[in-house]
Scaffold this active site. Structure first.
Site, PDB file in Angstrom:
ATOM      1  N   HIS A  19      -4.304   2.849  -0.790  1.00  0.00           N
ATOM      2  CA  HIS A  19      -3.884   2.243   0.702  1.00  0.00           C
ATOM      3  C   HIS A  19      -4.931   1.861   0.880  1.00  0.00           C
ATOM      4  CE1 HIS A  19      -1.839   1.737   4.852  1.00  0.00           C
ATOM      5  NE2 HIS A  19      -1.371   0.637   4.357  1.00  0.00           N
ATOM      6  N   GLU A  47      -4.669  -0.913  -2.620  1.00  0.00           N
ATOM      7  CA  GLU A  47      -4.349  -2.294  -1.760  1.00  0.00           C
ATOM      8  C   GLU A  47      -5.282  -2.162  -0.674  1.00  0.00           C
ATOM      9  OE1 GLU A  47      -1.545  -3.156   1.995  1.00  0.00           O
ATOM     10  OE2 GLU A  47      -3.427  -1.764   1.383  1.00  0.00           O
ATOM     11  N   ASP A  49      -6.358  -5.252   2.684  1.00  0.00           N
ATOM     12  CA  ASP A  49      -5.191  -7.199   3.078  1.00  0.00           C
ATOM     13  C   ASP A  49      -6.476  -7.609   3.276  1.00  0.00           C
ATOM     14  OD1 ASP A  49      -3.078  -5.079   5.047  1.00  0.00           O
ATOM     15  OD2 ASP A  49      -4.882  -3.682   4.654  1.00  0.00           O
ATOM     16  N   HIS A  62      -7.710  -5.234   8.187  1.00  0.00           N
ATOM     17  CA  HIS A  62      -6.163  -4.934   9.209  1.00  0.00           C
ATOM     18  C   HIS A  62      -5.566  -5.700  10.013  1.00  0.00           C
ATOM     19  CE1 HIS A  62      -3.009  -2.758   9.852  1.00  0.00           C
ATOM     20  NE2 HIS A  62      -2.246  -3.126   8.990  1.00  0.00           N
ATOM     21  N   GLU A 115      -2.230  -7.972  -0.238  1.00  0.00           N
ATOM     22  CA  GLU A 115      -1.292  -8.169   1.399  1.00  0.00           C
ATOM     23  C   GLU A 115      -1.709  -9.369   2.210  1.00  0.00           C
ATOM     24  OE1 GLU A 115       0.613  -5.767   4.966  1.00  0.00           O
ATOM     25  OE2 GLU A 115       0.187  -5.411   3.269  1.00  0.00           O
TER      26      GLU A 115
END
Length: 248
Positions: A19, A47, A49, A62, A115
């Site tokens: 993450h 992962e 953002d 993020h 994301e």
């Protein structure tokens, strides 16, 4: 090859996904090139953002606000990519990277879950830029995110992009009406998004509706697992995990 996605489909199931990279509070910051390098070296998926800058670049960050990670006041969307590159993450030498330079670093070494932090009502510009970057990347990727209309944008224009719909219980969603929160919590927005897999918060599992989608061939990745006991409790109800804070 499954569903035409090749190795990207296989990587949905293994290895586990780090993450925001393999970051630590006293080490590489989240969503930094250093954290992505460590994830690659450890053999994990990644992962991250992405948001759009004021000059239309997709950058990896993020929060909407810069304060927590850089100490600087202001919003990401109000600054250019060049301005953001001058800032440093969590007191380290790491800068805010673009999606382009991040994927150049990762190459084919890791599956990347991108994301999309698309604000409701603003679908299109971020999706377009992300697609422009992804089409030139040789490694396995997918796009994920909470906005079902963002997924629908891809489904209508670039259906060959692997897509995973993020969801959670929506008890805290001030930007949504009560009726919309209830609908999304029941996964009724899957019909809008038309995803290939689901990315569900760990607190949603087990869930009868999710199990039904899974039985129909839609894999489930759960987030964010923060210790082995959490994973043990839900692993029979999903296919992979997005984790942080321990070695998965």
């Amino acid at each position: 090859m499954k569903n035409g996605f090749g190795e990207a489909w296989d990587f949905l199931f293994h290895p586990p996904v780090a993450h925001r990279g393999l970051w630590k509070r006293d080490g590489a910051p989240e969503n930094s090139l250093a954290s992505f390098q460590l994830a690659c070296e450890a053999g994990y998926g990644i992962e991250l953002d992405v948001q759009l800058t004021s000059d239309g670049e997709a950058i990896v960050f993020h929060d909407d606000d810069l304060k927590r990670m850089t100490g600087v006041e202001g919003r990401v969307r109000d600054r250019t990519a060049a301005d953001l590159a001058e800032l440093r993450l969590a007191g380290t030498d790491e800068h805010i990277p673009t999606l382009l330079e991040t994927l150049a670093l990762i190459g084919r070494r890791s599956m990347v879950h991108v994301e999309l932090k698309t604000p409701y009502g603003e679908v299109g510009p971020l999706e377009q830029r992300v697609h422009e970057v992804l089409i030139d990347h040789a490694g396995p990727t997918c796009v994920i995110g909470f906005n079902p209309y963002s997924h629908a944008w891809f489904a209508d224009r670039f259906p060959g992009v692997l897509r995973g719909l993020d969801s959670y219980d929506y008890k805290r969603a001030p930007h949504m009406s009560e009726a919309q929160r209830a609908s999304f919590a029941k996964l009724e927005h899957v019909s809008i998004a038309r995803p290939h897999f689901l990315a569900l918060h760990v607190d949603m599992l087990p869930d009868e509706r999710a199990t039904r989608f899974r039985d129909e061939g839609m894999p489930i990745v759960t987030w964010t697992i923060r210790d082995p006991a959490q994973w043990d409790a839900v692993k029979d109800h999903c296919d992979n995990l997005i984790f942080e804070g321990f070695t998965a």
